[in-house]
Scaffold this motif. Structure first.
Motif, PDB file in Angstrom:
ATOM      1  N   GLN A  42       0.815  -1.210   0.000  1.00  0.00           N
ATOM      2  CA  GLN A  42       0.000   0.000   0.000  1.00  0.00           C
ATOM      3  C   GLN A  42       0.850   1.261   0.000  1.00  0.00           C
ATOM      4  O   GLN A  42       0.396   2.315   0.422  1.00  0.00           O
ATOM      5  CB  GLN A  42      -0.907   0.005   1.246  1.00  0.00           C
ATOM      6  N   THR A  43       2.091   1.184  -0.492  1.00  0.00           N
ATOM      7  CA  THR A  43       3.005   2.308  -0.383  1.00  0.00           C
ATOM      8  C   THR A  43       3.862   2.432  -1.628  1.00  0.00           C
ATOM      9  O   THR A  43       3.899   1.536  -2.452  1.00  0.00           O
ATOM     10  CB  THR A  43       3.899   2.134   0.869  1.00  0.00           C
ATOM     11  N   VAL A  44       4.539   3.547  -1.744  1.00  0.00           N
ATOM     12  CA  VAL A  44       5.547   3.767  -2.782  1.00  0.00           C
ATOM     13  C   VAL A  44       6.842   4.084  -2.060  1.00  0.00           C
ATOM     14  O   VAL A  44       6.850   4.800  -1.064  1.00  0.00           O
ATOM     15  CB  VAL A  44       5.153   4.938  -3.713  1.00  0.00           C
ATOM     16  N   ILE A  45       7.953   3.518  -2.545  1.00  0.00           N
ATOM     17  CA  ILE A  45       9.236   3.783  -1.904  1.00  0.00           C
ATOM     18  C   ILE A  45      10.189   4.409  -2.921  1.00  0.00           C
ATOM     19  O   ILE A  45       9.991   4.295  -4.129  1.00  0.00           O
ATOM     20  CB  ILE A  45       9.860   2.510  -1.309  1.00  0.00           C
ATOM     21  N   ILE A  46      11.209   5.063  -2.414  1.00  0.00           N
ATOM     22  CA  ILE A  46      12.268   5.603  -3.258  1.00  0.00           C
ATOM     23  C   ILE A  46      13.510   4.782  -2.952  1.00  0.00           C
ATOM     24  O   ILE A  46      13.963   4.723  -1.805  1.00  0.00           O
ATOM     25  CB  ILE A  46      12.500   7.098  -2.986  1.00  0.00           C
ATOM     26  N   THR A  47      14.049   4.126  -3.979  1.00  0.00           N
ATOM     27  CA  THR A  47      15.210   3.268  -3.802  1.00  0.00           C
ATOM     28  C   THR A  47      16.473   4.109  -3.631  1.00  0.00           C
ATOM     29  O   THR A  47      16.461   5.321  -3.836  1.00  0.00           O
ATOM     30  CB  THR A  47      15.378   2.307  -4.996  1.00  0.00           C
ATOM     31  N   ALA A  48      17.574   3.453  -3.282  1.00  0.00           N
ATOM     32  CA  ALA A  48      18.835   4.148  -3.041  1.00  0.00           C
ATOM     33  C   ALA A  48      19.311   4.940  -4.256  1.00  0.00           C
ATOM     34  O   ALA A  48      19.995   5.947  -4.107  1.00  0.00           O
ATOM     35  CB  ALA A  48      19.907   3.149  -2.621  1.00  0.00           C
ATOM     36  N   ASP A  49      18.926   4.505  -5.451  1.00  0.00           N
ATOM     37  CA  ASP A  49      19.339   5.225  -6.660  1.00  0.00           C
ATOM     38  C   ASP A  49      18.342   6.315  -7.065  1.00  0.00           C
ATOM     39  O   ASP A  49      18.443   6.902  -8.134  1.00  0.00           O
ATOM     40  CB  ASP A  49      19.584   4.270  -7.819  1.00  0.00           C
ATOM     41  N   GLY A  50      17.355   6.596  -6.188  1.00  0.00           N
ATOM     42  CA  GLY A  50      16.410   7.686  -6.417  1.00  0.00           C
ATOM     43  C   GLY A  50      15.177   7.322  -7.226  1.00  0.00           C
ATOM     44  O   GLY A  50      14.332   8.175  -7.493  1.00  0.00           O
ATOM     45  N   MET A  51      15.036   6.058  -7.621  1.00  0.00           N
ATOM     46  CA  MET A  51      13.878   5.620  -8.413  1.00  0.00           C
ATOM     47  C   MET A  51      12.675   5.374  -7.498  1.00  0.00           C
ATOM     48  O   MET A  51      12.823   4.814  -6.413  1.00  0.00           O
ATOM     49  CB  MET A  51      14.207   4.326  -9.159  1.00  0.00           C
ATOM     50  N   LYS A  52      11.477   5.804  -7.954  1.00  0.00           N
ATOM     51  CA  LYS A  52      10.250   5.489  -7.228  1.00  0.00           C
ATOM     52  C   LYS A  52       9.783   4.104  -7.642  1.00  0.00           C
ATOM     53  O   LYS A  52       9.733   3.790  -8.819  1.00  0.00           O
ATOM     54  CB  LYS A  52       9.158   6.509  -7.534  1.00  0.00           C
ATOM     55  N   LYS A  53       9.464   3.271  -6.655  1.00  0.00           N
ATOM     56  CA  LYS A  53       9.011   1.905  -6.908  1.00  0.00           C
ATOM     57  C   LYS A  53       7.771   1.623  -6.076  1.00  0.00           C
ATOM     58  O   LYS A  53       7.690   2.008  -4.916  1.00  0.00           O
ATOM     59  CB  LYS A  53      10.085   0.882  -6.508  1.00  0.00           C
ATOM     60  N   THR A  54       6.823   0.946  -6.685  1.00  0.00           N
ATOM     61  CA  THR A  54       5.687   0.426  -5.950  1.00  0.00           C
ATOM     62  C   THR A  54       5.991  -1.031  -5.642  1.00  0.00           C
ATOM     63  O   THR A  54       6.196  -1.823  -6.570  1.00  0.00           O
ATOM     64  CB  THR A  54       4.390   0.523  -6.767  1.00  0.00           C
ATOM     65  N   PRO A  55       6.068  -1.408  -4.378  1.00  0.00           N
ATOM     66  CA  PRO A  55       6.362  -2.805  -4.043  1.00  0.00           C
ATOM     67  C   PRO A  55       5.312  -3.750  -4.614  1.00  0.00           C
ATOM     68  O   PRO A  55       4.143  -3.396  -4.752  1.00  0.00           O
ATOM     69  CB  PRO A  55       6.325  -2.817  -2.514  1.00  0.00           C
ATOM     70  N   VAL A  56       5.760  -4.939  -4.942  1.00  0.00           N
ATOM     71  CA  VAL A  56       4.874  -5.979  -5.463  1.00  0.00           C
ATOM     72  C   VAL A  56       3.932  -6.452  -4.370  1.00  0.00           C
ATOM     73  O   VAL A  56       2.755  -6.705  -4.620  1.00  0.00           O
ATOM     74  CB  VAL A  56       5.711  -7.162  -6.006  1.00  0.00           C
ATOM     75  N   GLU A  57       4.449  -6.552  -3.154  1.00  0.00           N
ATOM     76  CA  GLU A  57       3.666  -7.056  -2.028  1.00  0.00           C
ATOM     77  C   GLU A  57       4.360  -6.730  -0.717  1.00  0.00           C
ATOM     78  O   GLU A  57       5.478  -6.234  -0.698  1.00  0.00           O
ATOM     79  CB  GLU A  57       3.472  -8.569  -2.146  1.00  0.00           C
ATOM     80  N   GLU A  58       3.670  -7.027   0.381  1.00  0.00           N
ATOM     81  CA  GLU A  58       4.253  -6.981   1.725  1.00  0.00           C
ATOM     82  C   GLU A  58       4.162  -8.376   2.310  1.00  0.00           C
ATOM     83  O   GLU A  58       3.179  -9.082   2.090  1.00  0.00           O
ATOM     84  CB  GLU A  58       3.468  -6.038   2.631  1.00  0.00           C
TER      85      GLU A  58
END
Length: 103
Positions: A42-58
């Protein structure tokens, strides 16, 4: 900081990151382990390289083992290839980890 760890007996390289927003594992490793989806993320994260990613699952209570000690933690599953897994402060606090940044 990197360390050797295991997930279901499979050796992995685990990143210890006390500033990460969440604990992460890659989707490819989940597929190899034949894990099932716990729930959609239910979230969006920013990876170490600055890319926004929506996780596949928790996944709740995902088990990482270091030096024979297994600790459960909630992980976000993301589809990247830069690393296998990363744990943040919640896992570090559960293990009462003492990180030595000098050595």
């Amino acid at each position: 900081m990197y360390t050797k760890a295991e997930v279901e007996g499979k050796p992995i390289c685990l990143i210890l990151d006390n500033e990460s927003a969440g604990s992460i594992i890659i989707y490819q490793l989940i597929q190899q382990l034949q894990q099932t989806v716990n729930r959609p993320a239910q979230t969006v994260i920013i990876t170490a390289d600055g890319m926004k990613k929506t996780p596949v699952e928790e996944i709740n209570n995902f088990l990482f083992t270091i030096d024979g000690i297994t600790i459960p933690v909630k992980v976000l599953v993301i589809d990247v290839l830069q690393y296998q897994a990363l744990v943040r402060n919640d896992w570090l606090l559960k293990t009462n980890a003492n990180l030595d940044w000098e050595t």
